[in-house]
Design a protein around this motif. Sequence first.
Motif, PDB file in Angstrom:
ATOM      1  N   THR A   1      -4.418  -5.761  -2.313  1.00 34.50           N
ATOM      2  CA  THR A   1      -3.128  -4.427  -1.922  1.00 34.50           C
ATOM      3  C   THR A   1      -3.475  -3.597  -2.932  1.00 34.50           C
ATOM      4  O   THR A   1      -3.225  -2.249  -3.613  1.00 34.50           O
ATOM      5  CB  THR A   1      -2.458  -4.370  -1.003  1.00 34.50           C
ATOM      6  OG1 THR A   1      -2.920  -6.107   0.084  1.00 34.50           O
ATOM      7  CG2 THR A   1      -1.524  -3.597   0.069  1.00 34.50           C
TER       8      THR A   1
ATOM      9  N   ARG B   1      -6.705   3.278  -6.103  1.00 33.49           N
ATOM     10  CA  ARG B   1      -7.004   4.709  -5.202  1.00 33.49           C
ATOM     11  C   ARG B   1      -6.209   5.856  -6.801  1.00 33.49           C
ATOM     12  O   ARG B   1      -6.714   6.715  -6.354  1.00 33.49           O
ATOM     13  CB  ARG B   1      -5.855   4.513  -3.893  1.00 33.49           C
ATOM     14  CG  ARG B   1      -5.514   5.982  -2.763  1.00 33.49           C
ATOM     15  CD  ARG B   1      -4.438   5.932  -2.124  1.00 33.49           C
ATOM     16  NE  ARG B   1      -4.388   4.386  -1.364  1.00 33.49           N
ATOM     17  CZ  ARG B   1      -3.744   3.874  -1.007  1.00 33.49           C
ATOM     18  NH1 ARG B   1      -2.281   3.712  -1.367  1.00 33.49           N
ATOM     19  NH2 ARG B   1      -3.559   3.092   0.304  1.00 33.49           N
TER      20      ARG B   1
ATOM     21  N   SER C   1       0.934  -0.932   0.177  1.00 32.29           N
ATOM     22  CA  SER C   1      -0.209  -0.020  -0.170  1.00 32.29           C
ATOM     23  C   SER C   1       0.543   1.311  -0.096  1.00 32.29           C
ATOM     24  O   SER C   1       0.638   2.232  -0.603  1.00 32.29           O
ATOM     25  CB  SER C   1      -0.749  -0.430   1.378  1.00 32.29           C
ATOM     26  OG  SER C   1      -1.773   1.309   0.854  1.00 32.29           O
TER      27      SER C   1
ATOM     28  N   SER D   1      -4.649  -0.071  -3.785  1.00 30.55           N
ATOM     29  CA  SER D   1      -3.812   0.756  -4.208  1.00 30.55           C
ATOM     30  C   SER D   1      -4.169   1.310  -6.106  1.00 30.55           C
ATOM     31  O   SER D   1      -4.367   2.298  -6.233  1.00 30.55           O
ATOM     32  CB  SER D   1      -2.420   0.735  -4.572  1.00 30.55           C
ATOM     33  OG  SER D   1      -2.255   0.225  -3.093  1.00 30.55           O
TER      34      SER D   1
END
Length: 271
Positions: A262, A269, A241, A266
Amino acid sequence: MDFSSGCILMGVLNVTPDSFSDGGAFFDTDRAVEHGLQMAADGAAIIDVGGESTRPGSGSISAEEQIRRVVPVIEALCGKIDAPISVDTYDYDVAKEALGAGAGMINDITALGDERMASLAAEKDVPVVLMHMQGTPTTMQIEPEYENVVDEVLDFLLDRARRAEQSGISKDKIIIDPGIGFGKTLEHNLLLLANIDRFVASGYRVLVGASRKSFIGKITGREEPIERVFGTAATVALCASAGVSIVRVHDVAEMIDVAKVTNAISSARSS
Ligand code: HH2
């Protein structure tokens, strides 16, 4: 190495009788090769082959013996897997033989303490991991001390990384590693992991090796390294992350899912 999906896994292959978490399990060449193939099949993007344990309190093993342990394994794995093979050694002669046998990366826990290692990496144009350690494996866990562990470890690594560049190693082939458990207390390890984004922000690729280490046992009460898989997973998720490029792990089949999920979060995001 392809970092386009995010953090990748380096699978640990200890061809040793005495490593802290799997000593003896892969000391035999055939078993080591089988385990390397399995980790590659499970999703390891790099296989890290080592012939010397550097657990706290350990002593050194001669170059001849390390070569005897790792070279047959590297030779056997080379034609069979696409993943690059890294050699976990700070010994110039071992690294040279390993590269000759087909390894394509050097993992040096002394961050090029032997300057000939820098010339070798530059000449062969291979990636190199520069790891921080306070002291030596024999003494490192006897009261490690820092004024500011994050600043000191980062400064050391940036200095070694710049020296590596001056030796002719290109920046994209330099990977820095805070050296979890190498001359660090529980608190030091936690501070380094909590601030791992500062290492990522340096612009160098970052590797973290927290897998099954004793600080996880101290937090969880799990005395046996093999019981620290879920604790390891927490470190893998945190590192992936935070933008760490490589996590060095023993449990590839389990950690590949942790990294994939993860990485997917990410990338959502940042999109
Ligand atoms: N940790 C170990 C060995 N090599 N290399 C890097 N770059 N970073 C690490 O954190 C690291 C490393 C210790 O783990 P292991 O190889 O499983 O144990 P042992 O040294 O007892 O063989």
